[in-house]
Design an enzyme around this catalytic site. Structure first.
Site, PDB file in Angstrom:
ATOM      1  N   GLY A  13     -10.336  20.306 -51.324  1.00 29.27           N
ATOM      2  CA  GLY A  13      -9.729  20.538 -52.637  1.00 29.27           C
ATOM      3  C   GLY A  13      -9.072  19.344 -53.293  1.00 29.27           C
ATOM      4  CG  HIS A 106     -24.216  15.226 -56.564  1.00 31.25           C
ATOM      5  ND1 HIS A 106     -24.432  16.132 -55.545  1.00 31.25           N
ATOM      6  CD2 HIS A 106     -24.945  14.127 -56.250  1.00 31.25           C
ATOM      7  CE1 HIS A 106     -25.248  15.603 -54.654  1.00 31.25           C
ATOM      8  NE2 HIS A 106     -25.583  14.386 -55.063  1.00 31.25           N
TER       9      HIS A 106
HETATM   10  C1  GRF Z   1     -16.691  15.891 -53.590  1.00 27.17           C
HETATM   11  O1  GRF Z   1     -17.197  14.709 -53.047  1.00 27.17           O
HETATM   12  C2  GRF Z   1     -17.613  16.418 -54.671  1.00 27.17           C
HETATM   13  O2  GRF Z   1     -18.325  15.412 -55.318  1.00 27.17           O
HETATM   14  C3  GRF Z   1     -18.567  17.288 -53.921  1.00 27.17           C
HETATM   15  O3  GRF Z   1     -17.806  17.868 -52.893  1.00 27.17           O
HETATM   16  C4  GRF Z   1     -16.692  17.025 -52.583  1.00 27.17           C
HETATM   17  C5  GRF Z   1     -15.469  17.880 -52.690  1.00 27.17           C
HETATM   18  O4  GRF Z   1     -14.322  17.203 -52.258  1.00 27.17           O
HETATM   19  N1  GRF Z   1     -19.200  18.250 -54.786  1.00 27.17           N
HETATM   20  P1  GRF Z   1     -12.903  17.859 -52.476  1.00 27.17           P
HETATM   21  O5  GRF Z   1     -12.921  19.223 -51.787  1.00 27.17           O
HETATM   22  O6  GRF Z   1     -12.687  18.000 -53.945  1.00 27.17           O
HETATM   23  O7  GRF Z   1     -11.928  16.933 -51.839  1.00 27.17           O
END
Ligand code: GRF
Length: 199
Positions: A13, A106
């Site tokens: 998160g 992404h």
């Molecule tokens: C991020 O790297 C995002 O690009 C991908 O999943 C990851 C989530 O990270 N879709 P977080 O849970 O927001 O730290």
């Protein structure tokens, strides 16, 4: 009235946190606020972050046909759905109901290094294995295909010769935290402009 955001997150998160912080402290106008954080994983750290920020949280079954998720989005009168580390496919009933109003981030430059199964460390490992000199972040609308919706924002990040998947992921993540909240803000502002001009 601020746009009401639902953030769907299954993991740690950190992007959710960047979005909460942005709309609490950084955005000049209160164009949006996180009204709901929902997860398919009841133990997601993202839910703890949301609860700490006094944001409503919900758990739903990620294998459901969309009935549960749609009911939640309608109950919380959600305007815009923000995927932040949510790995399951969004059911087509939800995509139809929220067409053009679901976004994802992404950690690479789509359309390269995207698609089903390309998430987390796998993305950065693939970038390094391909010998790419740059990677980046992509914010895009979500449609029925993984990582294929219209691109809303991209930013390049260099790949260093010494990079591991971990070091590259960390460099990309720092950029995600800058790009994602601001792209969400832009989309919320544009939606509000559209609804004003069409009413
Ligand atoms: C991020 O790297 C995002 O690009 C991908 O999943 C990851 C989530 O990270 N879709 P977080 O849970 O927001 O730290």
């Amino acid at each position: 009235m601020p746009s009401r955001l639902a953030v769907l997150a299954s993991g740690r998160g950190s992007n959710l946190q960047a979005i909460i912080d942005h709309f609490d402290n950084i955005a000049r106008e209160r164009v949006a606020k996180v009204a709901l954080v929902a997860s398919n994983r009841a133990d997601s750290p993202a839910l703890i972050r949301a609860a700490t920020a006094s944001i409503d949280i919900a758990h739903f079954d990620g294998a459901d046909d969309g009935t549960q998720l749609l009911a939640l989005l309608q109950k919380f009168r959600i305007d815009l759905v923000v995927l932040a580390g949510y790995l399951k496919k969004i059911p087509s009933t939800v995509i139809r109901e929220y067409a053009g109003r679901i976004m994802n981030i992404h950690p690479a430059l789509l359309p390269a290094f995207g698609g089903e199964g390309m998430y987390g460390a796998r993305v950065h490992e693939a970038v390094i294995a391909a010998g790419a000199k740059e990677s980046g972040v992509t914010v895009h609308l979500v449609d029925d295909d993984y990582d294929r919706g219209s691109i809303l924002a991209q930013w390049r990040v260099p790949v260093e010769k010494s990079d591991t998947a971990e070091s590259l992921a960390a460099r990309v993540l720092n950029v995600e935290h800058i790009v994602y909240p601001r792209t969400v803000e832009m989309v919320a502002m544009l939606q509000q402009l559209e609804s004003k001009t069409s009413s």
